[in-house]
Design a protein around this motif. Structure first.
Motif, PDB file in Angstrom:
ATOM      1  N   VAL A   1     -27.137 -22.717  13.206  1.00 35.35           N
ATOM      2  CA  VAL A   1     -26.587 -21.564  13.919  1.00 35.35           C
ATOM      3  C   VAL A   1     -27.634 -20.460  13.990  1.00 35.35           C
ATOM      4  O   VAL A   1     -27.839 -19.830  15.031  1.00 35.35           O
ATOM      5  CB  VAL A   1     -25.293 -21.069  13.237  1.00 35.35           C
ATOM      6  N   ASP A   2     -28.336 -20.223  12.877  1.00 35.70           N
ATOM      7  CA  ASP A   2     -29.384 -19.199  12.873  1.00 35.70           C
ATOM      8  C   ASP A   2     -30.456 -19.508  13.914  1.00 35.70           C
ATOM      9  O   ASP A   2     -31.025 -18.595  14.531  1.00 35.70           O
ATOM     10  CB  ASP A   2     -30.029 -19.111  11.493  1.00 35.70           C
ATOM     11  N   SER A   3     -30.729 -20.780  14.139  1.00 36.57           N
ATOM     12  CA  SER A   3     -31.803 -21.161  15.062  1.00 36.57           C
ATOM     13  C   SER A   3     -31.445 -20.905  16.521  1.00 36.57           C
ATOM     14  O   SER A   3     -32.347 -20.842  17.377  1.00 36.57           O
ATOM     15  CB  SER A   3     -32.162 -22.633  14.869  1.00 36.57           C
ATOM     16  N   ILE A   4     -30.136 -20.759  16.835  1.00 37.42           N
ATOM     17  CA  ILE A   4     -29.748 -20.518  18.233  1.00 37.42           C
ATOM     18  C   ILE A   4     -29.165 -19.116  18.436  1.00 37.42           C
ATOM     19  O   ILE A   4     -28.680 -18.796  19.515  1.00 37.42           O
ATOM     20  CB  ILE A   4     -28.715 -21.562  18.706  1.00 37.42           C
ATOM     21  N   TRP A   5     -29.209 -18.284  17.394  1.00 30.72           N
ATOM     22  CA  TRP A   5     -28.634 -16.929  17.453  1.00 30.72           C
ATOM     23  C   TRP A   5     -29.764 -15.945  17.709  1.00 30.72           C
ATOM     24  O   TRP A   5     -30.423 -15.481  16.781  1.00 30.72           O
ATOM     25  CB  TRP A   5     -27.938 -16.634  16.127  1.00 30.72           C
ATOM     26  N   PRO A   6     -30.011 -15.588  18.969  1.00 26.95           N
ATOM     27  CA  PRO A   6     -31.210 -14.805  19.294  1.00 26.95           C
ATOM     28  C   PRO A   6     -31.192 -13.373  18.768  1.00 26.95           C
ATOM     29  O   PRO A   6     -32.247 -12.821  18.451  1.00 26.95           O
ATOM     30  CB  PRO A   6     -31.244 -14.829  20.828  1.00 26.95           C
ATOM     31  N   ASP A   7     -30.029 -12.763  18.706  1.00 29.60           N
ATOM     32  CA  ASP A   7     -29.956 -11.366  18.273  1.00 29.60           C
ATOM     33  C   ASP A   7     -29.214 -11.234  16.941  1.00 29.60           C
ATOM     34  O   ASP A   7     -28.484 -10.269  16.710  1.00 29.60           O
ATOM     35  CB  ASP A   7     -29.286 -10.504  19.336  1.00 29.60           C
ATOM     36  N   GLN A   8     -29.430 -12.208  16.062  1.00 27.85           N
ATOM     37  CA  GLN A   8     -28.781 -12.175  14.749  1.00 27.85           C
ATOM     38  C   GLN A   8     -29.177 -10.896  14.013  1.00 27.85           C
ATOM     39  O   GLN A   8     -30.362 -10.556  13.922  1.00 27.85           O
ATOM     40  CB  GLN A   8     -29.198 -13.397  13.933  1.00 27.85           C
ATOM     41  N   PRO A   9     -28.206 -10.161  13.479  1.00 26.76           N
ATOM     42  CA  PRO A   9     -28.538  -8.925  12.764  1.00 26.76           C
ATOM     43  C   PRO A   9     -29.439  -9.188  11.550  1.00 26.76           C
ATOM     44  O   PRO A   9     -29.488 -10.297  11.018  1.00 26.76           O
ATOM     45  CB  PRO A   9     -27.174  -8.385  12.324  1.00 26.76           C
ATOM     46  N   THR A  10     -30.140  -8.149  11.138  1.00 24.76           N
ATOM     47  CA  THR A  10     -30.969  -8.258   9.948  1.00 24.76           C
ATOM     48  C   THR A  10     -30.101  -8.158   8.695  1.00 24.76           C
ATOM     49  O   THR A  10     -28.944  -7.743   8.752  1.00 24.76           O
ATOM     50  CB  THR A  10     -32.027  -7.149   9.925  1.00 24.76           C
ATOM     51  N   ALA A  11     -30.678  -8.519   7.561  1.00 26.66           N
ATOM     52  CA  ALA A  11     -29.956  -8.438   6.295  1.00 26.66           C
ATOM     53  C   ALA A  11     -29.650  -6.979   5.971  1.00 26.66           C
ATOM     54  O   ALA A  11     -30.449  -6.079   6.262  1.00 26.66           O
ATOM     55  CB  ALA A  11     -30.781  -9.066   5.177  1.00 26.66           C
ATOM     56  N   PRO A  12     -28.493  -6.693   5.365  1.00 31.18           N
ATOM     57  CA  PRO A  12     -28.121  -5.310   5.079  1.00 31.18           C
ATOM     58  C   PRO A  12     -29.003  -4.692   3.993  1.00 31.18           C
ATOM     59  O   PRO A  12     -29.508  -5.393   3.108  1.00 31.18           O
ATOM     60  CB  PRO A  12     -26.666  -5.429   4.606  1.00 31.18           C
ATOM     61  N   LEU A  13     -29.160  -3.370   4.083  1.00 28.28           N
ATOM     62  CA  LEU A  13     -29.961  -2.631   3.104  1.00 28.28           C
ATOM     63  C   LEU A  13     -29.175  -1.430   2.588  1.00 28.28           C
ATOM     64  O   LEU A  13     -29.683  -0.307   2.506  1.00 28.28           O
ATOM     65  CB  LEU A  13     -31.284  -2.168   3.726  1.00 28.28           C
ATOM     66  N   GLY A  14     -27.926  -1.652   2.219  1.00 31.97           N
ATOM     67  CA  GLY A  14     -27.105  -0.567   1.690  1.00 31.97           C
ATOM     68  C   GLY A  14     -27.633  -0.078   0.350  1.00 31.97           C
ATOM     69  O   GLY A  14     -28.086  -0.871  -0.480  1.00 31.97           O
ATOM     70  N   ARG A  15     -27.565   1.224   0.119  1.00 27.18           N
ATOM     71  CA  ARG A  15     -28.079   1.797  -1.115  1.00 27.18           C
ATOM     72  C   ARG A  15     -27.105   1.583  -2.271  1.00 27.18           C
ATOM     73  O   ARG A  15     -25.898   1.820  -2.147  1.00 27.18           O
ATOM     74  CB  ARG A  15     -28.348   3.296  -0.935  1.00 27.18           C
ATOM     75  N   ALA A  16     -27.648   1.167  -3.412  1.00 30.11           N
ATOM     76  CA  ALA A  16     -26.843   1.030  -4.617  1.00 30.11           C
ATOM     77  C   ALA A  16     -26.628   2.397  -5.251  1.00 30.11           C
ATOM     78  O   ALA A  16     -27.394   3.338  -5.019  1.00 30.11           O
ATOM     79  CB  ALA A  16     -27.539   0.101  -5.603  1.00 30.11           C
ATOM     80  N   PHE A  17     -25.575   2.523  -6.058  1.00 29.50           N
ATOM     81  CA  PHE A  17     -25.332   3.758  -6.782  1.00 29.50           C
ATOM     82  C   PHE A  17     -24.680   3.427  -8.120  1.00 29.50           C
ATOM     83  O   PHE A  17     -24.134   2.334  -8.323  1.00 29.50           O
ATOM     84  CB  PHE A  17     -24.475   4.735  -5.974  1.00 29.50           C
ATOM     85  N   VAL A  18     -24.754   4.366  -9.040  1.00 31.96           N
ATOM     86  CA  VAL A  18     -24.283   4.148 -10.409  1.00 31.96           C
ATOM     87  C   VAL A  18     -22.771   4.284 -10.477  1.00 31.96           C
ATOM     88  O   VAL A  18     -22.182   5.200  -9.889  1.00 31.96           O
ATOM     89  CB  VAL A  18     -24.945   5.160 -11.366  1.00 31.96           C
ATOM     90  N   HIS A  19     -22.137   3.359 -11.194  1.00 30.19           N
ATOM     91  CA  HIS A  19     -20.716   3.457 -11.516  1.00 30.19           C
ATOM     92  C   HIS A  19     -20.622   3.960 -12.949  1.00 30.19           C
ATOM     93  O   HIS A  19     -21.037   3.267 -13.888  1.00 30.19           O
ATOM     94  CB  HIS A  19     -20.049   2.087 -11.379  1.00 30.19           C
ATOM     95  N   PRO A  20     -20.123   5.167 -13.179  1.00 25.04           N
ATOM     96  CA  PRO A  20     -20.208   5.790 -14.504  1.00 25.04           C
ATOM     97  C   PRO A  20     -19.534   4.966 -15.599  1.00 25.04           C
ATOM     98  O   PRO A  20     -18.485   4.332 -15.390  1.00 25.04           O
ATOM     99  CB  PRO A  20     -19.484   7.134 -14.309  1.00 25.04           C
ATOM    100  N   ASP A  21     -20.126   5.006 -16.782  1.00 27.05           N
ATOM    101  CA  ASP A  21     -19.552   4.292 -17.924  1.00 27.05           C
ATOM    102  C   ASP A  21     -18.140   4.761 -18.232  1.00 27.05           C
ATOM    103  O   ASP A  21     -17.307   3.984 -18.715  1.00 27.05           O
ATOM    104  CB  ASP A  21     -20.432   4.486 -19.162  1.00 27.05           C
ATOM    105  N   ALA A  22     -17.863   6.046 -17.976  1.00 28.22           N
ATOM    106  CA  ALA A  22     -16.523   6.572 -18.266  1.00 28.22           C
ATOM    107  C   ALA A  22     -15.460   5.859 -17.441  1.00 28.22           C
ATOM    108  O   ALA A  22     -14.322   5.688 -17.900  1.00 28.22           O
ATOM    109  CB  ALA A  22     -16.480   8.073 -17.994  1.00 28.22           C
ATOM    110  N   LEU A  23     -15.800   5.445 -16.216  1.00 26.58           N
ATOM    111  CA  LEU A  23     -14.869   4.691 -15.385  1.00 26.58           C
ATOM    112  C   LEU A  23     -14.940   3.197 -15.671  1.00 26.58           C
ATOM    113  O   LEU A  23     -13.933   2.488 -15.584  1.00 26.58           O
ATOM    114  CB  LEU A  23     -15.146   4.957 -13.908  1.00 26.58           C
TER     115      LEU A  23
END
Length: 604
Positions: free
Chosen positions: A150-172
Motif C-alpha cells: 500500500v505504501d508503494s502505491i500511495w503517492p501523497d502518504q503523510p509523513t510520520a507524526p512529530l507531536g511533542r512529548a510532555f511530562v505527566h506529573p508524579d502527583a497524578l
C-alpha cells in the motif's frame, strides 16, 4: 474546535486504488495482500500515515482489515461496523465480511486455490500470523512476509507524526518513573529475563510518566523501548519530540535513540528477551531470531500494572468525571431548552465541546463525539460529517457518545435522549438497556472472574425479549491515556481476571437499523466489595465514576424491580449531591427535576 466534520471516506477512490494494488502484487508474483487497520504499535487510533485501510477502501472504522485477492477484496468488520461499512466502501469492488464469525484463513482458502499472500510484519503480531498460517496448513496458499505494497502505491502518504512529548506529573501518576522501572526490572530478573521490548505507546507513556501528541484524541508518544533488567530504558523515538524539560525528567537511566536504531539494537541484546506475542509486531521477534537472540514470550510487563490504577490515578479520574459530569449536565439542560427541530447533529457536537472547553481544563476530546439522530444512532461508531449531518427531528432519539481528556483523567459517557415524546417501543428498549447497566453496576463477584463472566448480566434483559447488541459491554480506560485500554474488558471474549483499580466502561445498547440506536454508558472502577456478615469469601464490586442523569422520559418504571429502582434513585441522588454545586442556576434547576425520585408504578 477539536472535532472536524470533513468526510475522510472516499468510496469512489476505492476501485482505482484496488486496481493499482493488484497490479503491484502481480508484478511481485503475489496473489494477495493483507491490509490491517493497525500501525506498528497495534494502535486503534492511528496517525494519518498509517491509515492504510481507510485510504484503500474508504472504511473509517477503528477496527478491521482487508484481504485483497485477485478476484475479491474482503473488508472484515465486527458487529459495530456492519451498517457503517456499507455506506463507506464501493460494494462493487469490496465485499464486507462479518468478523470474527468468519475467520480470514478459511475465507482465503475458499477464494484462492493457490498462491502467496503477503503481509507487512510490522503491522501484524506473532499471534495473528501463527493462527492464520495454522488455518492454511492443508491448502496450497502460503502467507509470506513482504514489504508494504500500500505504501508503494500511495503517492501523497503523510509523513510520520512529530507531536511533542510532555511530562505527566508524579502527583497524578501516583508513582515515579524510576520506581516503576525498578519494580518491573525486578520482575524481569525474577524469571531470568535480561530485557523486555515495549511496543505499545501507552506502555511507554505510563512507564516513563510522559504523554505525547502523535495521534488525535489520545495523548500518546509513538516509539519503541527496551526495558533492561537493571531498570535502564532505551527509548527509540524522534529527538524532535523530546524537549529539554522532558529530557531532564527522563533522567540518566533513559537513553534516547532514533527510530532507525531500534532494529540494530535488537541484534545486540543478550537473551532471554521478553516479547509480547499478542501486541508486538512479528518483525520484532523475527529480528531477534535472525540475530540468534533467545525470545521469551510473555505479556508486556506494563499492561497489567498500568491497568491496576493506584490511588492517585483513581482520585484524578474521580475529579475528572465530576468536572465532566457538570459539563454534560450544562449541555443536557441547554439541549432541553432548544426549540424542537432547531438543532443538527453537528450543532449538538459543537455545543457539547463548548461546555467542556468552558471547564478551562480540557486537553482534548477523547474521541470524535458520536451524535446520531434517529437512524444514525443505529450506526454504532457513527461520525457525523457535513455530508451526513441530520436535523435532530422532534419525537426521535438522539444518541450522544462522547468523552474528554483532562490532565487528571479520561472520560467516556453515552446518553440517549428523547427529543420529544418517545415511542413506546423505544421506551421498552431503553429500559431494558438501562436494566443491563444497573445489573453491571450492582454486581458483586468472587475474585478471579473475568469480563467474560459478567458480560451476560448486561444482556439478560434484552435476551429475554429476543434482542442483543453486537459489541462488548465494556472496554478498559486509561488515566489520561488511551480511552480504549487493554487488557481488561467486559466482553464474552475476555479471559483476563478483573482486579482492583481496573477502570472499564459499562455500556450496553440496542440498535435497530434504519430506526434508532440506544446506548447508555458509565465508567466504573473495580474495588474490594464491602464484606457483609455472611460473606464466606473475598468479593469485588464496581464503583461508578460517571455522574449524569438518565432520561426519565425513556424509563418504564413498571418494568424496574424494586432493587433496580432503588439503585437508580440512589444514583440520581448522588448525581445531584456531587454535580449540583458545580452548576449554573439554570442547570441546577434542570438537574433537580431530572434527579427527582422515581416512584413505583401504581398497582393495577
Amino acid at each position: 474546535m477539536f472535532q472536524t466534520f470533513d468526510s475522510p471516506a472516499s468510496p469512489e477512490q476505492g476501485p482505482p486504488r484496488l486496481a493499482a494494488l493488484r497490479a503491484a502484487l502481480a508484478a511481485e508474483g503475489l496473489a494477495g495482500f493483507i491490509v490491517p487497520r493497525a500501525d506498528a504499535h497495534q494502535g486503534e487510533y492511528v496517525a494519518g500515515r498509517d491509515d492504510r485501510l481507510q485510504w484503500l477502501t474508504g472504511f473509517t472504522g477503528s477496527a478491521g482489515f482487508c484481504v485483497v485477492l485477485p478476484t475479491v477484496a474482503g473488508v472484515f468488520i465486527d458487529g459495530r461496523y456492519r451498517t457503517q461499512v456499507k455506506a463507506q466502501v464501493d460494494l462493487a469492488a469490496y465485499t464486507p465480511v462479518p468478523w470474527p464469525e468468519v475467520k480470514p484463513g478459511p475465507w482465503i482458502a475458499d477464494h484462492l486455490a493457490a498462491g502467496d499472500v503477503g503481509f507487512d510484519p510490522w503491522l501484524h503480531t506473532a499471534d495473528e500470523i501463527d493462527k492464520l498460517r495454522t488455518t492454511l496448513e492443508d491448502c496450497d496458499v502460503s502467507i509470506r512476509s513482504t514489504r508494504n505494497f500500500v505504501d508503494s502505491i500511495w503517492p501523497d502518504q503523510p509523513t510520520a507524526p512529530l507531536g511533542r512529548a510532555f511530562v505527566h506529573p508524579d502527583a497524578l501518576a501516583g508513582e515515579s518513573s524510576a520506581d516503576k522501572r525498578a519494580r518491573l526490572a525486578e520482575g524481569l530478573r525474577s524469571v531470568g529475563q535480561r530485557a523486555a521490548v515495549l511496543t505499545l505507546p501507552d506502555s511507554l507513556c505510563w512507564l516513563l510518566n510522559i504523554r505525547g501528541a502523535d495521534v488525535p484524541r489520545n495523548p500518546i508518544l509513538h516509539g519503541f523501548a527496551i526495558l533492561h533488567d537493571d531498570a535502564r530504558v532505551t527509548l527509540f523515538t524522534d529527538a524532535a519530540k523530546i524537549d529539554e524539560t522532558v529530557r531532564a525528567h527522563l533522567g540518566q537511566q533513559v537513553t534516547l535513540r532514533p527510530p532507525s536504531a531500534f532494529v540494530p539494537a535488537l541484534h545486540t541484546l543478550q537473551g532471554p528477551v521478553r516479547v509480547d506475542r499478542a501486541t508486538a509486531p512479528l518483525a520484532v521477534s523475527d529480528e531477534l531470531h535472525e540475530a540468534g537472540v533467545e525470545v521469551a514470550w510473555g505479556d508486556d510487563p506494563c499492561r497489567l500494572p498500568k491497568a491496576r490504577k493506584n490511588a492517585a490515578e483513581i482520585g484524578g479520574m474521580r475529579e475528572a468525571h465530576l468536572r465532566d459530569g457538570a459539563a454534560m449536565v450544562e449541555f443536557l439542560c441547554w439541549l432541553d431548552a432548544q426549540p424542537p427541530g432547531s438543532q443538527t447533529e453537528i450543532s449538538v457536537v459543537r455545543a457539547l465541546e463548548g461546555f467542556r472547553r468552558a471547564t478551562n481544563a480540557l486537553h482534548d476530546i477523547s474521541f470524535d463525539t458520536i451524535s446520531g439522530a434517529g437512524p444514525n444512532g443505529a450506526i454504532m461508531h457513527y461520525r457525523v460529517t457535513e455530508e451526513t449531518n441530520r436535523q435532530v427531528a422532534p419525537d426521535e432519539l438522539l444518541l450522544v457518545d462522547s468523552g474528554a481528556q483532562y490532565p487528571d483523567g479520561t472520560t467516556d459517557i453515552t446518553r440517549t435522549i428523547a427529543m420529544g415524546r418517545p415511542d413506546p417501543e423505544a421506551v421498552d428498549c431503553y429500559t431494558r438497556v438501562l436494566q443491563g447497566l444497573i445489573a453491571i453496576s450492582r454486581v458483586r463477584w468472587p475474585v478471579g472472574l473475568s469480563g467474560r463472566d459478567l458480560d451476560p448480566l448486561a444482556r439478560f434483559p434484552l435476551w429475554v425479549a429476543g434482542r442483543d447488541f453486537d459489541h462488548g459491554t465494556g472496554h478498559g480506560v486509561g488515566a489520561f491515556l488511551s480511552v480504549h485500554e487493554g487488557p481488561q474488558r467486559l466482553s464474552r471474549l475476555s479471559e483476563v481476571p478483573l482486579e482492583p483499580g481496573m477502570i472499564l466502561s459499562n455500556e450496553p445498547g440496542y440498535y435497530r437499523e434504519g430506526a434508532f440506536g440506544i446506548r447508555l454508558e458509565n465508567l466504573i472502577v473495580v474495588q474490594e466489595a464491602a464484606k457483609g456478615a455472611d460473606a464466606h469469601r473475598r468479593q469485588l464490586a464496581f464503583e461508578t465514576l460517571t455522574f449524569v442523569p438518565f432520561d426519565r422520559r425513556l424509563i418504564d418504571t413498571a418494568r424496574l424491580s424494586p432493587d433496580e429502582r432503588q439503585w437508580l434513585n440512589a444514583y440520581h441522588a448522588a448525581v445531584l449531591e456531587r454535580i449540583g454545586p458545580r452548576l449554573s442556576e439554570a442547570a441546577l434547576r434542570w438537574l433537580q427535576a431530572a434527579c427527582a425520585p422515581l416512584q413505583a408504578a401504581a398497582a393495577v
